[in-house]
Design an enzyme around this catalytic site. Sequence first.
Site, PDB file in Angstrom:
ATOM      1  N   CYS A   1      -1.544   9.492  -0.518  1.00 43.37           N
ATOM      2  CA  CYS A   1      -1.546   9.472   0.944  1.00 43.37           C
ATOM      3  C   CYS A   1      -2.536  10.454   1.539  1.00 43.37           C
ATOM      4  O   CYS A   1      -3.065  10.239   2.623  1.00 43.37           O
ATOM      5  CB  CYS A   1      -0.141   9.780   1.473  1.00 43.37           C
ATOM      6  SG  CYS A   1       1.067   8.486   1.172  1.00 43.37           S
TER       7      CYS A   1
ATOM      8  N   ARG B   1       2.554   3.413  18.801  1.00 45.48           N
ATOM      9  CA  ARG B   1       1.137   3.762  18.781  1.00 45.48           C
ATOM     10  C   ARG B   1       0.345   2.943  19.799  1.00 45.48           C
ATOM     11  O   ARG B   1      -0.537   3.468  20.492  1.00 45.48           O
ATOM     12  CB  ARG B   1       0.577   3.579  17.372  1.00 45.48           C
ATOM     13  CG  ARG B   1       0.996   4.698  16.430  1.00 45.48           C
ATOM     14  CD  ARG B   1       0.339   4.584  15.080  1.00 45.48           C
ATOM     15  NE  ARG B   1       1.193   3.909  14.115  1.00 45.48           N
ATOM     16  CZ  ARG B   1       0.860   3.703  12.853  1.00 45.48           C
ATOM     17  NH1 ARG B   1      -0.326   4.083  12.407  1.00 45.48           N
ATOM     18  NH2 ARG B   1       1.692   3.105  12.025  1.00 45.48           N
TER      19      ARG B   1
ATOM     20  N   LYS C   1       0.819  -1.215   0.000  1.00 43.52           N
ATOM     21  CA  LYS C   1       0.000   0.000   0.000  1.00 43.52           C
ATOM     22  C   LYS C   1       0.854   1.268   0.000  1.00 43.52           C
ATOM     23  O   LYS C   1       0.347   2.350  -0.305  1.00 43.52           O
ATOM     24  CB  LYS C   1      -0.956   0.012   1.199  1.00 43.52           C
ATOM     25  CG  LYS C   1      -0.292   0.138   2.558  1.00 43.52           C
ATOM     26  CD  LYS C   1      -1.334   0.204   3.658  1.00 43.52           C
ATOM     27  CE  LYS C   1      -0.682   0.363   5.021  1.00 43.52           C
ATOM     28  NZ  LYS C   1      -1.691   0.466   6.101  1.00 43.52           N
ATOM     29  N   ASP C   2       2.158   1.147   0.338  1.00 41.11           N
ATOM     30  CA  ASP C   2       3.043   2.317   0.337  1.00 41.11           C
ATOM     31  C   ASP C   2       3.551   2.676  -1.057  1.00 41.11           C
ATOM     32  O   ASP C   2       4.066   3.773  -1.271  1.00 41.11           O
ATOM     33  CB  ASP C   2       4.253   2.074   1.244  1.00 41.11           C
ATOM     34  CG  ASP C   2       3.897   2.036   2.723  1.00 41.11           C
ATOM     35  OD1 ASP C   2       2.833   2.578   3.083  1.00 41.11           O
ATOM     36  OD2 ASP C   2       4.678   1.464   3.504  1.00 41.11           O
TER      37      ASP C   2
ATOM     38  N   ARG D   1      -7.746   8.431   4.969  1.00 42.93           N
ATOM     39  CA  ARG D   1      -8.872   7.515   4.728  1.00 42.93           C
ATOM     40  C   ARG D   1      -9.564   7.125   6.028  1.00 42.93           C
ATOM     41  O   ARG D   1     -10.800   7.222   6.147  1.00 42.93           O
ATOM     42  CB  ARG D   1      -8.365   6.250   4.005  1.00 42.93           C
ATOM     43  CG  ARG D   1      -9.427   5.169   3.814  1.00 42.93           C
ATOM     44  CD  ARG D   1      -8.812   3.888   3.277  1.00 42.93           C
ATOM     45  NE  ARG D   1      -7.787   3.373   4.150  1.00 42.93           N
ATOM     46  CZ  ARG D   1      -8.017   2.613   5.226  1.00 42.93           C
ATOM     47  NH1 ARG D   1      -9.256   2.272   5.545  1.00 42.93           N
ATOM     48  NH2 ARG D   1      -7.023   2.177   5.964  1.00 42.93           N
ATOM     49  N   ARG D   2      -8.786   6.678   7.008  1.00 53.79           N
ATOM     50  CA  ARG D   2      -9.396   6.266   8.276  1.00 53.79           C
ATOM     51  C   ARG D   2     -10.105   7.437   8.959  1.00 53.79           C
ATOM     52  O   ARG D   2     -11.183   7.279   9.538  1.00 53.79           O
ATOM     53  CB  ARG D   2      -8.333   5.661   9.195  1.00 53.79           C
ATOM     54  CG  ARG D   2      -7.819   4.315   8.706  1.00 53.79           C
ATOM     55  CD  ARG D   2      -6.647   3.818   9.525  1.00 53.79           C
ATOM     56  NE  ARG D   2      -6.155   2.540   9.020  1.00 53.79           N
ATOM     57  CZ  ARG D   2      -4.883   2.169   9.071  1.00 53.79           C
ATOM     58  NH1 ARG D   2      -3.968   2.984   9.583  1.00 53.79           N
ATOM     59  NH2 ARG D   2      -4.512   0.993   8.595  1.00 53.79           N
TER      60      ARG D   2
ATOM     61  N   ARG E   1       0.920   9.253  14.886  1.00 50.86           N
ATOM     62  CA  ARG E   1       1.936   8.637  14.037  1.00 50.86           C
ATOM     63  C   ARG E   1       2.935   7.884  14.904  1.00 50.86           C
ATOM     64  O   ARG E   1       2.909   7.950  16.116  1.00 50.86           O
ATOM     65  CB  ARG E   1       2.663   9.704  13.213  1.00 50.86           C
ATOM     66  CG  ARG E   1       1.968  10.086  11.918  1.00 50.86           C
ATOM     67  CD  ARG E   1       2.958  10.744  10.973  1.00 50.86           C
ATOM     68  NE  ARG E   1       4.009   9.823  10.567  1.00 50.86           N
ATOM     69  CZ  ARG E   1       5.194  10.200  10.098  1.00 50.86           C
ATOM     70  NH1 ARG E   1       5.488  11.484   9.974  1.00 50.86           N
ATOM     71  NH2 ARG E   1       6.097   9.302   9.735  1.00 50.86           N
TER      72      ARG E   1
END
Length: 315
Positions: free
Chosen positions: A258, A162, A78-79, A138-139, A156
């Site tokens: 992103c 996290r 996904k990166d 997105r989240r 982050r």
Amino acid sequence: MKLRLGTRGSDLAMTQSRWVAAALATSGVETELVVISTSGDRSAAPTFGAIGPQGVFVREIEQALLAGEVDLAVHSFKDLPTESPPGLVVAAVPPRRDPADSLLFRKRGQTPFSEEKRGLTPLSWLAEGARVGTASARRRAWLTHFRPDLEVASLRGNVPTRLKRLADGHFDAILLAGAGIERLNESSDVLHATLAELELERLDPERFVPAPAQGALALQCRADNPAVRAALEALDDGATRTAVELERRALALAEGGCGTAFGAYARPASAGTYTLSVMAERNGRIESSEIVGRADTNLEAAALEGLAQTAGSTA
């Protein structure tokens, strides 16, 4: 054959790269891990979108590949931007782990719940005003869509950091990719103590649609190196590659990155067909669509065309 494997230095990146190294070793290919710092790793920006365009977590690794400093690279798929630079190719996509997002929270009694609403819609059971951490556009958009009363705050850092901030009470809940938690928890004890203090709920990827290619790895190398390509291709999983390529084609059509709220999730439906769910934020509204068809029939274009017809849908 001994290959130099380029990787980021985070716990998750190293875990993923060691898994690939172990898989290659079964066919007699020896690897040396080469840690490469990326601009995304070095940035202190509060959200992923604020760091820069898509590719900030892979650019320096791709440059090292092109310069011949490493022979292959392992990325969270996904990166990667939707197109590899000229001269590079994604030679293999191993079997995907769970693509879903996971909501993590402290044990009951420490997190504000509305138990009678649990399961009605994604996140419905979190009490009004609960503080949820994420750095993903997105989240954040999906959270605001499903639960506009929640407080969404920037978070982050690597996965252990996290989780520790959640356990220490800075947030009531946080969102992470389930695949990363699985990989780290299976490979070492780095998360065991913190996860023992937390609970996890998987968010249905058909409703809380994940990032394109979430849960998948991309094994990248130079296009003109047939020996490396052959070694990597032994790890390729055809069904996973087809699904994530569908998702990434949808992302390319949506011109996402992103800083764009866009999700796509493809999975086999029946012999020769796939179901593709897409979700996007457009003009302040959340639109979603789902379509079934063959992967080679512009399924992604049809899914995007259906977005406007379901504006505001939570399905």
